[in-house]
Write an enzyme that holds these catalytic residues in place. Structure first.
Site, mmCIF file in Angstrom:
data_model
loop_
_atom_site.group_PDB
_atom_site.id
_atom_site.type_symbol
_atom_site.label_atom_id
_atom_site.label_comp_id
_atom_site.label_asym_id
_atom_site.label_seq_id
_atom_site.Cartn_x
_atom_site.Cartn_y
_atom_site.Cartn_z
ATOM 1 N N GLU A 157 0.802 -1.228 0.000
ATOM 2 C CA GLU A 157 0.000 0.000 0.000
ATOM 3 C C GLU A 157 0.832 1.273 0.000
ATOM 4 O O GLU A 157 0.608 2.178 0.803
ATOM 5 C CB GLU A 157 -0.960 -0.013 1.206
ATOM 6 C CG GLU A 157 -1.870 -1.226 1.219
ATOM 7 C CD GLU A 157 -2.761 -1.324 2.446
ATOM 8 O OE1 GLU A 157 -2.737 -0.413 3.293
ATOM 9 O OE2 GLU A 157 -3.478 -2.345 2.573
ATOM 10 N N ASN A 200 1.890 -5.286 -3.059
ATOM 11 C CA ASN A 200 0.488 -5.576 -2.738
ATOM 12 C C ASN A 200 -0.267 -4.281 -2.456
ATOM 13 O O ASN A 200 0.239 -3.415 -1.727
ATOM 14 C CB ASN A 200 0.473 -6.480 -1.486
ATOM 15 C CG ASN A 200 -0.887 -7.050 -1.159
ATOM 16 O OD1 ASN A 200 -1.538 -7.631 -2.024
ATOM 17 N ND2 ASN A 200 -1.321 -6.886 0.088
ATOM 18 N N HIS A 236 -10.749 -5.942 -1.862
ATOM 19 C CA HIS A 236 -11.762 -5.724 -0.815
ATOM 20 C C HIS A 236 -12.926 -4.981 -1.471
ATOM 21 O O HIS A 236 -12.800 -3.808 -1.799
ATOM 22 C CB HIS A 236 -11.192 -4.858 0.320
ATOM 23 C CG HIS A 236 -10.109 -5.538 1.101
ATOM 24 N ND1 HIS A 236 -10.335 -6.612 1.905
ATOM 25 C CD2 HIS A 236 -8.779 -5.275 1.187
ATOM 26 C CE1 HIS A 236 -9.200 -7.006 2.476
ATOM 27 N NE2 HIS A 236 -8.239 -6.215 2.052
ATOM 28 N N GLU A 265 -6.468 -10.571 -0.851
ATOM 29 C CA GLU A 265 -7.228 -10.310 0.386
ATOM 30 C C GLU A 265 -8.714 -10.249 0.075
ATOM 31 O O GLU A 265 -9.440 -9.405 0.607
ATOM 32 C CB GLU A 265 -6.759 -8.992 1.025
ATOM 33 C CG GLU A 265 -5.277 -8.977 1.341
ATOM 34 C CD GLU A 265 -4.812 -7.693 2.037
ATOM 35 O OE1 GLU A 265 -5.655 -6.906 2.495
ATOM 36 O OE2 GLU A 265 -3.585 -7.496 2.094
ATOM 37 N N ASP A 267 -12.458 -10.131 -0.195
ATOM 38 C CA ASP A 267 -13.720 -10.223 0.525
ATOM 39 C C ASP A 267 -14.710 -9.302 -0.166
ATOM 40 O O ASP A 267 -14.323 -8.275 -0.732
ATOM 41 C CB ASP A 267 -13.611 -9.980 2.035
ATOM 42 C CG ASP A 267 -12.985 -8.671 2.438
ATOM 43 O OD1 ASP A 267 -12.743 -7.816 1.565
ATOM 44 O OD2 ASP A 267 -12.736 -8.477 3.645
#
Ligand code: G2I
Length: 451
Positions: A157, A200, A236, A265, A267
């Protein structure tokens, strides 16, 4: 011969792991779990894991049954591993790694350099000190897990949201300038040359200003030989940040730069059919990109999700399978899908080839890496034989299941549960550490047998 204690312990671990794998491979063949279905497509399917839930039997059994890759959710972050300068604590992360190893799951290391969950002592340092603290952190953490982590999120990030395409303000960017990313990757490569090194980020899942900035960085790194192997797309999603329509195209443009891509990640907030369709689309996008090597959901159950109220995961709070689970499994070609399943290859034209490389050498030992490549048809299993010169001994082996002839010189390695199925032309590798015991020969590589 005297085997160094470390090697002897590793050898025992391999024997233990080997017996577990034999039991698991029956489950994998059925392609009725996320992990086995993904393996049928040459991918892994993983989840974020929190060490403090491993003792809950429903959590552990769901994890062990369904997933073949894990990412520690918080345990490898800077605040967890180096809360005070140069004092390292690995207990919780070690717990996850040994659980994963006992279940033959890959581990993604998350994360080495990130502005968040960063102890205040780091933010307080001046530039020179910060540089050495960053490199020391990368070095110590990677060294501790050397050989156990398939890929590291080296930098996490680093870019701002929105249209600027600029780096996010952080102690690293503010004091070291944009070169900190390159430096982190170069340091990481020097510590563990066998681990894949990834960048990432989130909100980079479609084509936008932020992903364009990451794309430019990766392109620049590739052109200048800065070591980077993969890009993670956190994914996400919720109604404010839905699955982008150009998701697959965005993954593909990064893959075309010569890096692997992963969904790291995942979701998706929601429920019912809408959530199920979104999961299906994400899985299909990854499968459509050859270099999309796996998917990781950000947690096992809605109960422990970082945004639990949005019920974003595949299992509900009672570990029941949600429609999103069925959709993800179906998209992976798992059992129950019309025309799906991984049993399509009768094995008649299954072939494979192998190659061997000595990847590192020291006084009394060396590491070997064997790459197995499927021929023009997909394969569901493979076996390779290596003959060692006496009195060499294999001290540890990863990504495969070894067995020995009675003389102890011929080692037969069959696939692990997660790397047995390869698409046509696809490859995988396993590695080992051998003790030379005075003999420096390279083992003789036998033929590859595919099924
Ligand atoms: O925020 C979602 C993810 C975004 N990408 C990087 C990931 O590393 C990040 O994971 C989340 C974890 O899922 C949370 O569990 O990172 C959060 C912190 O940035 C994690 O939350 C923290 C809480 O904020 C702390 O209060 C808590 O002590 O988890 C800690 C451990 O439970």
């Amino acid at each position: 011969m005297t085997m160094p204690r470390r090697a002897a312990q590793a050898f025992t671990a391999v024997l233990l792991a080997a017996s577990t794998v034999t039991a698991l491979s029956h489950t994998a063949a059925a392609a009725d779990t996320l992990g086995s279905a993904a393996a049928g497509k040459g991918r892994y399917f993983g989840t974020a894991v929190a060490a403090n839930h491993l003792g809950e039997s429903a959590y552990a059994s769901t994890l062990d049954r369904e997933f073949n890759q894990v990412t520690p959710e918080n345990e490898m972050k800077w605040d967890a591993t180096e809360g005070s300068r140069n004092t390292f604590t690995f207990g919780n992360a070690d717990q996850i790694v040994s659980h994963a190893q006992s279940q033959n799951m890959k581990v993604r290391g998350h994360t080495l350099v990130w502005h968040s969950q960063l102890p205040s002592w780091v933010s307080g340092l001046g530039a020179t000190d910060l540089r050495s603290a960053m490199n020391n952190h990368i070095t110590q953490v990677m060294q501790h897990y050397k050989g156990k982590i398939y890929a590291w999120d080296v930098v996490n990030e680093a870019y701002q949201d929105g249209s600027s395409g600029a780096l996010r303000s952080s102690p690293f960017a503010d004091k070291l300038g944009s070169g900190f990313i390159e430096e982190a990757f170069r340091t990481a490569r020097s510590v563990d040359p066998n681990a894949k090194l990834c960048y990432n980020d989130y909100n980079t899942d479609g084509v936008n200003a932020k992903s364009n900035a990451v794309y430019a960085m990766v392109k620049d790194f590739k052109s200048r030989g800065v070591p980077i192997d993969c890009v993670g797309f956190q994914s996400h999603f919720n109604s404010a940040s839905p699955v982008p329509s150009d998701y697959q195209a965005n993954l593909q443009r990064f893959a075309d730069l010569g890096v692997d891509v992963q969904i790291t990640e995942l979701d998706i907030e929601g429920s019912g059919t809408a959530q199920a369709n979104n999961y299906s689309n994400v899985v299909k996008a990854c499968l459509a990109v050859t270099r999309c090597t796996g998917l990781t959901v950000w947690g096992v159950t809605d109960k422990y999700s970082w945004r639990s109220s949005g019920t974003p995961l595949l299992f509900d709070s009672n570990y029941g399978k949600k429609p999103a689970y069925d959709a993800a499994l179906a998209a992976l070609g798992g059992t129950g899908t019309p025309g799906g399943g991984d049993g399509g290859n009768p094995g008649g034209n299954a072939t494979c080839t192998v190659s061997f490389a000595r990847t590192s050498d020291w006084n009394d030992g060396y590491n070997g890496e064997v790459t197995v490549k499927a021929g023009s048809a997909p394969i569901n299993g493979w076996t390779v034989t290596l003959t060692f010169a006496t009195p060499q001994k294999v001290a540890s082996l990863w990504n495969g299941t070894p067995s020995w002839d009675s003389s102890g010189t011929v080692m037969t390695v069959r696939a692990a549960s997660y790397n047995s199925s390869l698409a046509a032309g696809a490859s995988t590798s396993f590695g080992f550490t051998a003790a030379k015991n005075g003999n420096n020969s390279t083992p003789t590589l036998g033929a590859c047998t595919a099924s």
